[in-house]
Design a protein around this motif. Structure first.
Motif, short mmCIF file in Angstrom:
data_model
loop_
_atom_site.label_atom_id
_atom_site.label_comp_id
_atom_site.label_asym_id
_atom_site.label_seq_id
_atom_site.Cartn_x
_atom_site.Cartn_y
_atom_site.Cartn_z
N CYS A 234 -0.24 3.14 10.30
CA CYS A 234 1.04 3.67 10.98
C CYS A 234 1.59 3.06 11.83
O CYS A 234 1.06 2.53 13.07
N PRO A 235 2.90 2.68 11.68
CA PRO A 235 3.60 1.84 12.57
C PRO A 235 3.87 2.58 14.22
O PRO A 235 4.30 1.72 15.13
N ASN A 236 3.58 3.95 14.17
CA ASN A 236 3.82 4.59 15.23
C ASN A 236 2.56 4.74 16.11
O ASN A 236 2.56 4.36 17.19
N CYS A 237 1.58 5.22 15.56
CA CYS A 237 0.12 5.27 16.29
C CYS A 237 -0.76 4.57 15.79
O CYS A 237 -2.11 4.64 16.44
N LYS A 238 -0.72 3.60 14.78
CA LYS A 238 -1.57 2.44 14.31
C LYS A 238 -2.66 3.18 13.57
O LYS A 238 -3.56 2.44 13.15
N SER A 239 -2.81 4.53 13.47
CA SER A 239 -3.91 5.01 12.57
C SER A 239 -3.91 4.36 11.11
O SER A 239 -2.85 4.26 10.72
N ARG A 240 -4.94 4.33 10.64
CA ARG A 240 -5.13 3.95 9.26
C ARG A 240 -5.46 5.09 8.38
O ARG A 240 -5.66 4.84 7.07
N ALA A 241 -5.38 6.32 8.77
CA ALA A 241 -5.45 7.41 7.87
C ALA A 241 -3.82 7.72 7.52
O ALA A 241 -3.24 8.55 7.82
N ILE A 242 -3.86 7.11 6.22
CA ILE A 242 -2.49 7.21 5.80
C ILE A 242 -2.34 7.78 4.30
O ILE A 242 -3.36 7.38 3.69
N ILE A 243 -1.27 8.55 4.19
CA ILE A 243 -1.30 9.14 2.76
C ILE A 243 -0.16 8.19 2.11
O ILE A 243 0.89 8.22 2.62
N ARG A 244 -0.35 7.83 0.82
CA ARG A 244 0.61 7.15 0.15
C ARG A 244 1.24 7.90 -0.65
O ARG A 244 0.59 8.65 -1.69
N TYR A 245 2.53 7.82 -0.82
CA TYR A 245 3.55 8.58 -1.91
C TYR A 245 3.95 7.53 -2.71
O TYR A 245 3.53 6.39 -2.65
N GLU A 246 4.91 7.67 -3.65
CA GLU A 246 5.45 6.71 -4.63
C GLU A 246 6.04 5.40 -3.65
O GLU A 246 5.25 4.32 -3.69
N ASN A 247 6.97 5.62 -2.77
CA ASN A 247 7.48 4.53 -2.12
C ASN A 247 7.30 5.00 -0.60
O ASN A 247 7.96 4.19 0.16
N ARG A 248 6.71 5.87 -0.27
CA ARG A 248 6.65 6.20 1.24
C ARG A 248 5.08 6.48 1.71
O ARG A 248 4.15 6.29 0.91
N TYR A 249 4.99 6.54 2.73
CA TYR A 249 3.66 6.83 3.58
C TYR A 249 3.78 8.04 4.52
O TYR A 249 4.86 8.24 5.05
N ARG A 250 2.75 8.54 4.56
CA ARG A 250 2.65 9.43 5.82
C ARG A 250 1.45 9.23 6.42
O ARG A 250 0.34 8.96 6.08
N CYS A 251 1.46 9.61 7.98
CA CYS A 251 0.54 9.17 8.93
C CYS A 251 -0.18 10.42 9.09
O CYS A 251 0.52 11.54 9.36
N ARG A 252 -1.52 10.63 8.83
CA ARG A 252 -2.18 12.01 8.97
C ARG A 252 -2.63 12.42 10.42
O ARG A 252 -2.36 13.58 10.81
N LYS A 253 -2.57 11.59 11.20
CA LYS A 253 -2.65 11.91 12.59
C LYS A 253 -1.32 12.07 13.23
O LYS A 253 -1.42 13.37 14.01
N CYS A 254 -0.34 11.27 13.35
CA CYS A 254 0.96 11.67 14.14
C CYS A 254 1.95 12.37 13.14
O CYS A 254 2.99 12.84 13.47
N ARG A 255 1.75 12.18 12.00
CA ARG A 255 2.65 13.19 10.84
C ARG A 255 3.74 12.23 10.67
O ARG A 255 4.45 13.02 9.83
N ILE A 256 4.18 11.23 11.07
CA ILE A 256 5.42 10.65 10.76
C ILE A 256 5.39 10.07 9.11
O ILE A 256 4.30 9.78 8.95
N LYS A 257 6.71 9.85 8.81
CA LYS A 257 6.80 9.28 7.48
C LYS A 257 7.20 8.15 7.51
O LYS A 257 8.09 7.95 8.62
#
Ligand SMILES: [Zn+2]
Length: 271
Positions: free
Chosen positions: A28-51
């Motif tokens: 995650c470019p915001n909180c650096k967490s590696r808990a990332i959900i990947r969609y087609e061309n996007r990502y979402r951070c599980r921790k801070c929830r940003i896309k």
């Protein structure tokens, strides 16, 4: 030279960008967490929830071009294709090409060289702009100052030395009065050419660089619309000189688009 036929696929370009920006695993470019959900061309951070996307936190954010087209316009800029030619090649408007060229230029990394040993220093004049530039003799190291006035004075020269020339270097200049007794202001061993006696050897390297700079400006930015160029010059000059110096000092950055992106593309803080 990099060949136009070798444009990487969209997938390959995305791979390059991912490697440059995130290394092996996207975080995650915001909180650096590696808990990332990947969609087609996007990502979402599980921790801070940003896309986010690969480029949403870089200076490429909001880019509307397909990656391959972006690659071609960047290729045009790195290999010094004149604006008008890029317009035809990329099928973009002249304004768009200029905007892209400006963007690429403005994201060159910061360069703060200190020149040493033997330094050749000289002045060059353009419309309403003066340039002081030094070259470490026998190397590709350059440093410069730009002034929005018609001539350079001694204070400018002294400031330049303080900023960019290591004490006790050998300084080679022409016979201009601005360098008179310059060693009293900054510790250098000064040697000067007397141009009216047809002596140019001491500053021949920096004069060669000025010749290249003038060719560069004419070729890259003068070509398309002379009228516009003359208006744009004074304001644009600092950036154009900066670009020129980078091309001169770090030619490896301009070998192909990937080299440039590796040096210039980074994640920036979320806003
Ligand atoms: Zn996060």
């Amino acid at each position: 030279m990099y060949q136009l036929k070798q444009i990487p696929s969209e997938t390959q370009i995305k791979k390059y960008l991912r490697r440059i920006l995130f290394g092996k695993n996207v975080f995650c470019p915001n909180c650096k967490s590696r808990a990332i959900i990947r969609y087609e061309n996007r990502y979402r951070c599980r921790k801070c929830r940003i896309k986010f996307t690969l480029i949403s936190h870089t200076w490429l954010k909001g880019m509307k071009l397909p990656y391959q087209k972006f690659w071609v316009i960047l290729w045009c800029w790195t290999t010094q294709i004149p604006v008008k030619q890029s317009v035809a090649l990329c099928n973009l408007s002249e304004e768009a090409v200029r905007r892209w060229y400006d963007l690429f230029r403005s994201h060159l990394p910061i360069n703060s060289e200190i020149l040493e040993r033997i330094v050749q220093l000289d002045e060059a004049y353009f419309k309403r702009i003066s340039l002081l530039m030094g070259k470490q003799q026998g190397t590709r190291k350059l440093a410069y100052d730009i002034f929005f006035k018609k001539s350079v004075d001694k204070t400018n020269a002294v400031n330049f030395l303080e900023q960019y020339v290591k004490p006790r270097s050998k300084l080679r200049t022409d016979g201009s009065m601005i360098y008179l007794n310059i060693h009293k202001w900054w510790p250098v061993r000064h040697q000067k050419d007397i141009h009216n006696k047809w002596e140019f050897e001491l500053t021949s390297e920096i004069e060669g660089v000025f010749g290249n700079l003038k060719t560069f400006i004419r070729r890259m930015y003068h070509h398309a619309t002379p009228e516009k160029y003359h208006h744009a010059t004074p304001e644009k000059m600092p950036e154009i000189v900066r670009e020129f110096c980078f091309r001169f000092s770090s030619p490896e950055m301009f070998g192909n688009p990937l080299n440039y992106l590796e040096k210039s593309l980074t994640l920036v803080p979320f806003d």
